[in-house]
Design a protein around this motif. Structure first.
Motif, PDB file in Angstrom:
ATOM      1  N   GLU A  65      29.991  13.767  49.946  1.00 15.76           N
ATOM      2  CA  GLU A  65      30.000  12.539  50.739  1.00 15.76           C
ATOM      3  C   GLU A  65      29.866  11.308  49.844  1.00 15.76           C
ATOM      4  OE1 GLU A  65      26.966  12.993  53.704  1.00 15.76           O
ATOM      5  OE2 GLU A  65      28.257  14.193  55.032  1.00 15.76           O
ATOM      6  N   LYS A  66      28.994  11.366  48.854  1.00 12.21           N
ATOM      7  CA  LYS A  66      28.820  10.236  47.948  1.00 12.21           C
ATOM      8  C   LYS A  66      30.043  10.044  47.062  1.00 12.21           C
ATOM      9  CE  LYS A  66      23.767  10.229  47.820  1.00 12.21           C
ATOM     10  NZ  LYS A  66      23.627   8.871  48.387  1.00 12.21           N
ATOM     11  N   LYS A  67      30.639  11.128  46.645  1.00 11.79           N
ATOM     12  CA  LYS A  67      31.846  11.056  45.821  1.00 11.79           C
ATOM     13  C   LYS A  67      32.993  10.429  46.606  1.00 11.79           C
ATOM     14  CE  LYS A  67      34.957  13.986  43.078  1.00 11.79           C
ATOM     15  NZ  LYS A  67      35.256  15.356  42.598  1.00 11.79           N
ATOM     16  N   LYS A  70      40.253   7.574  41.890  1.00 12.43           N
ATOM     17  CA  LYS A  70      39.826   8.971  41.874  1.00 12.43           C
ATOM     18  C   LYS A  70      38.560   9.102  41.032  1.00 12.43           C
ATOM     19  CE  LYS A  70      41.431  13.681  40.929  1.00 12.43           C
ATOM     20  NZ  LYS A  70      42.563  14.536  40.480  1.00 12.43           N
ATOM     21  N   ILE A  71      37.575   9.803  41.568  1.00 11.37           N
ATOM     22  CA  ILE A  71      36.316  10.018  40.858  1.00 11.37           C
ATOM     23  C   ILE A  71      36.430  11.289  40.023  1.00 11.37           C
ATOM     24  CG2 ILE A  71      33.830  10.318  41.100  1.00 11.37           C
ATOM     25  CD1 ILE A  71      35.016   7.569  41.975  1.00 11.37           C
ATOM     26  N   ALA A  72      36.072  11.169  38.750  1.00  9.86           N
ATOM     27  CA  ALA A  72      36.322  12.268  37.807  1.00  9.86           C
ATOM     28  C   ALA A  72      35.347  13.432  37.928  1.00  9.86           C
ATOM     29  CB  ALA A  72      36.267  11.721  36.372  1.00  9.86           C
ATOM     30  N   ALA A  73      34.169  13.196  38.474  1.00 10.04           N
ATOM     31  CA  ALA A  73      33.135  14.235  38.495  1.00 10.04           C
ATOM     32  C   ALA A  73      33.594  15.483  39.230  1.00 10.04           C
ATOM     33  CB  ALA A  73      31.868  13.700  39.149  1.00 10.04           C
ATOM     34  N   GLU A  74      33.429  16.619  38.575  1.00 14.47           N
ATOM     35  CA  GLU A  74      33.692  17.902  39.210  1.00 14.47           C
ATOM     36  C   GLU A  74      32.440  18.346  39.945  1.00 14.47           C
ATOM     37  OE1 GLU A  74      35.871  20.741  36.560  1.00 14.47           O
ATOM     38  OE2 GLU A  74      35.660  19.122  35.101  1.00 14.47           O
ATOM     39  N   VAL A  75      32.609  19.216  40.928  1.00 12.21           N
ATOM     40  CA  VAL A  75      31.480  19.722  41.713  1.00 12.21           C
ATOM     41  C   VAL A  75      31.437  21.238  41.543  1.00 12.21           C
ATOM     42  CG1 VAL A  75      30.426  19.841  43.997  1.00 12.21           C
ATOM     43  CG2 VAL A  75      31.765  17.820  43.350  1.00 12.21           C
ATOM     44  N   TYR A  76      30.388  21.720  40.886  1.00 10.57           N
ATOM     45  CA  TYR A  76      30.268  23.148  40.564  1.00 10.57           C
ATOM     46  C   TYR A  76      29.055  23.760  41.258  1.00 10.57           C
ATOM     47  CZ  TYR A  76      33.449  23.419  36.444  1.00 10.57           C
ATOM     48  OH  TYR A  76      34.524  23.453  35.593  1.00 10.57           O
ATOM     49  N   PRO A  77      29.152  25.035  41.638  1.00 17.22           N
ATOM     50  CA  PRO A  77      27.943  25.747  42.051  1.00 17.22           C
ATOM     51  C   PRO A  77      27.088  26.011  40.818  1.00 17.22           C
ATOM     52  CG  PRO A  77      29.787  27.275  41.910  1.00 17.22           C
ATOM     53  CD  PRO A  77      30.351  25.900  41.679  1.00 17.22           C
ATOM     54  N   PHE A  78      25.806  25.748  40.917  1.00 19.65           N
ATOM     55  CA  PHE A  78      24.952  25.983  39.753  1.00 19.65           C
ATOM     56  C   PHE A  78      24.826  27.477  39.488  1.00 19.65           C
ATOM     57  CE2 PHE A  78      20.735  26.932  37.963  1.00 19.65           C
ATOM     58  CZ  PHE A  78      20.921  26.345  36.721  1.00 19.65           C
ATOM     59  N   GLN A  79      24.937  27.846  38.213  1.00 20.39           N
ATOM     60  CA  GLN A  79      24.792  29.238  37.812  1.00 20.39           C
ATOM     61  C   GLN A  79      23.640  29.421  36.823  1.00 20.39           C
ATOM     62  OE1 GLN A  79      27.040  31.980  39.043  1.00 20.39           O
ATOM     63  NE2 GLN A  79      26.872  30.281  40.476  1.00 20.39           N
ATOM     64  N   TYR A 123      32.303  16.975  27.314  1.00 17.77           N
ATOM     65  CA  TYR A 123      31.683  15.737  27.787  1.00 17.77           C
ATOM     66  C   TYR A 123      32.102  15.390  29.216  1.00 17.77           C
ATOM     67  CZ  TYR A 123      30.503  14.965  22.861  1.00 17.77           C
ATOM     68  OH  TYR A 123      30.012  15.089  21.588  1.00 17.77           O
ATOM     69  N   ARG A 124      32.749  16.321  29.894  1.00 20.68           N
ATOM     70  CA  ARG A 124      33.232  16.003  31.248  1.00 20.68           C
ATOM     71  C   ARG A 124      32.072  15.863  32.235  1.00 20.68           C
ATOM     72  NH1 ARG A 124      33.534  21.503  30.650  1.00 20.68           N
ATOM     73  NH2 ARG A 124      33.415  22.877  32.478  1.00 20.68           N
ATOM     74  N   SER A 125      32.353  15.198  33.327  1.00 12.70           N
ATOM     75  CA  SER A 125      31.336  14.950  34.346  1.00 12.70           C
ATOM     76  C   SER A 125      31.333  16.076  35.383  1.00 12.70           C
ATOM     77  CB  SER A 125      31.607  13.611  35.047  1.00 12.70           C
ATOM     78  OG  SER A 125      31.414  12.536  34.150  1.00 12.70           O
ATOM     79  N   ILE A 126      30.157  16.652  35.592  1.00 10.91           N
ATOM     80  CA  ILE A 126      29.983  17.709  36.594  1.00 10.91           C
ATOM     81  C   ILE A 126      28.658  17.481  37.312  1.00 10.91           C
ATOM     82  CG2 ILE A 126      29.940  20.187  37.062  1.00 10.91           C
ATOM     83  CD1 ILE A 126      30.974  20.676  34.222  1.00 10.91           C
ATOM     84  N   ILE A 127      28.672  17.623  38.631  1.00  6.61           N
ATOM     85  CA  ILE A 127      27.430  17.659  39.402  1.00  6.61           C
ATOM     86  C   ILE A 127      27.293  19.079  39.947  1.00  6.61           C
ATOM     87  CG2 ILE A 127      26.048  16.600  41.206  1.00  6.61           C
ATOM     88  CD1 ILE A 127      27.896  14.263  41.237  1.00  6.61           C
ATOM     89  N   PHE A 128      26.134  19.664  39.740  1.00  3.19           N
ATOM     90  CA  PHE A 128      25.899  21.042  40.158  1.00  3.19           C
ATOM     91  C   PHE A 128      25.089  21.083  41.456  1.00  3.19           C
ATOM     92  CE2 PHE A 128      26.501  21.016  35.606  1.00  3.19           C
ATOM     93  CZ  PHE A 128      27.344  22.105  35.383  1.00  3.19           C
ATOM     94  N   TYR A 129      25.536  21.894  42.404  1.00  6.54           N
ATOM     95  CA  TYR A 129      24.799  22.053  43.664  1.00  6.54           C
ATOM     96  C   TYR A 129      24.203  23.454  43.741  1.00  6.54           C
ATOM     97  CZ  TYR A 129      28.953  24.564  45.380  1.00  6.54           C
ATOM     98  OH  TYR A 129      29.984  25.462  45.541  1.00  6.54           O
ATOM     99  N   GLN A 130      23.058  23.544  44.422  1.00  6.84           N
ATOM    100  CA  GLN A 130      22.369  24.821  44.560  1.00  6.84           C
ATOM    101  C   GLN A 130      22.424  25.375  45.977  1.00  6.84           C
ATOM    102  OE1 GLN A 130      18.410  24.687  42.699  1.00  6.84           O
ATOM    103  NE2 GLN A 130      19.115  22.931  41.499  1.00  6.84           N
TER     104      GLN A 130
END
Length: 219
Positions: free
Chosen positions: A152-154, A164-173, A135-142
């Protein structure tokens, strides 16, 4: 007694090896090059994880320019994850949504704003009563542009909240579509207990924060 100790040692060693393999595999996902999904019939796709996908699917489908929101799994290191397996945390995946949207109506930047406005951005490994890595927070970038927008928004939100903002930032796979019974769950089961007590209140809180982005017929 010695036999018991030896058996425990073997079990512990096997467990540690599994964890090490899992960690290595997960690091490879985090450090991978992003996969960019091409436009299809003028529509773009974006991917977010923010707690239970039943909640997130309904939130994004209320936004102008979003054609469809699909529940599934992303961010892990195994193929063909299922609801049962992802719930163990062993696959590395989080419950996620695939957003199909018209970039001429709503921008990726606005979708990120929706993401942060529709959650508790400081909660780690969960949202509300849903707890665990699935259930963790992740934003995926392409691509790099999307990654810059997210970061920047984070950063701005962290400064605003002084937290501290919990969302992780992952490359989309890859996005794995969830089982059929998860799709449109909030819409099809409005009287289900979780939907009434968690999902719908979360949707209403979001709608009160960003009324300007809502569809006219948003429920």
């Amino acid at each position: 007694m010695n036999k018991i100790i030896s058996t425990l040692a073997v079990i512990l060693l096997f467990s540690c090896q599994n964890n090490a393999q899992s960690n290595t595999a997960q690091k490879a996902v985090i450090n991978a090059e992003p996969v960019e999904v091409p436009l299809e019939n003028g529509k773009a796709r974006a991917y977010f994880a923010s707690g239970c996908f039943w909640c997130v699917e309904a939130i994004y489908e209320s936004v102008k320019g979003v054609e469809e929101s699909i529940s599934g799994y992303a961010g892990g290191h195994t193929d063909n994850p299922t609801y049962e397996l992802s719930n163990t945390g062993a696959t590395g995946h989080a419950e996620a949504v695939e957003i199909i949207y018209d970039p001429n109506v709503v921008s990726f930047s606005t979708l990120v704003d929706v993401y942060f406005a529709s959650q508790n951005p400081t909660q780690v490994n969960g949202q509300g009563p849903d707890r665990g890595s699935q259930y963790r927070s992740i934003i995926f970038y392409q691509n790099q542009n999307q990654k810059t927008i997210i970061e920047e928004k984070k950063l701005a939100l962290a400064k605003k909240l002084n937290a501290k903002i919990a969302a992780e930032v992952y490359p989309f796979q890859k996005f794995w579509v969830a089982e059929d019974y998860h799709q449109d769950y909030e819409k099809l089961h409005p009287n289900q207990g979780y939907i009434r007590n968690v999902s719908i209140p979360r949707l209403q809180r979001f709608k009160s924060k960003m009324p300007e982005v809502l569809k006219e017929n948003s429920h």
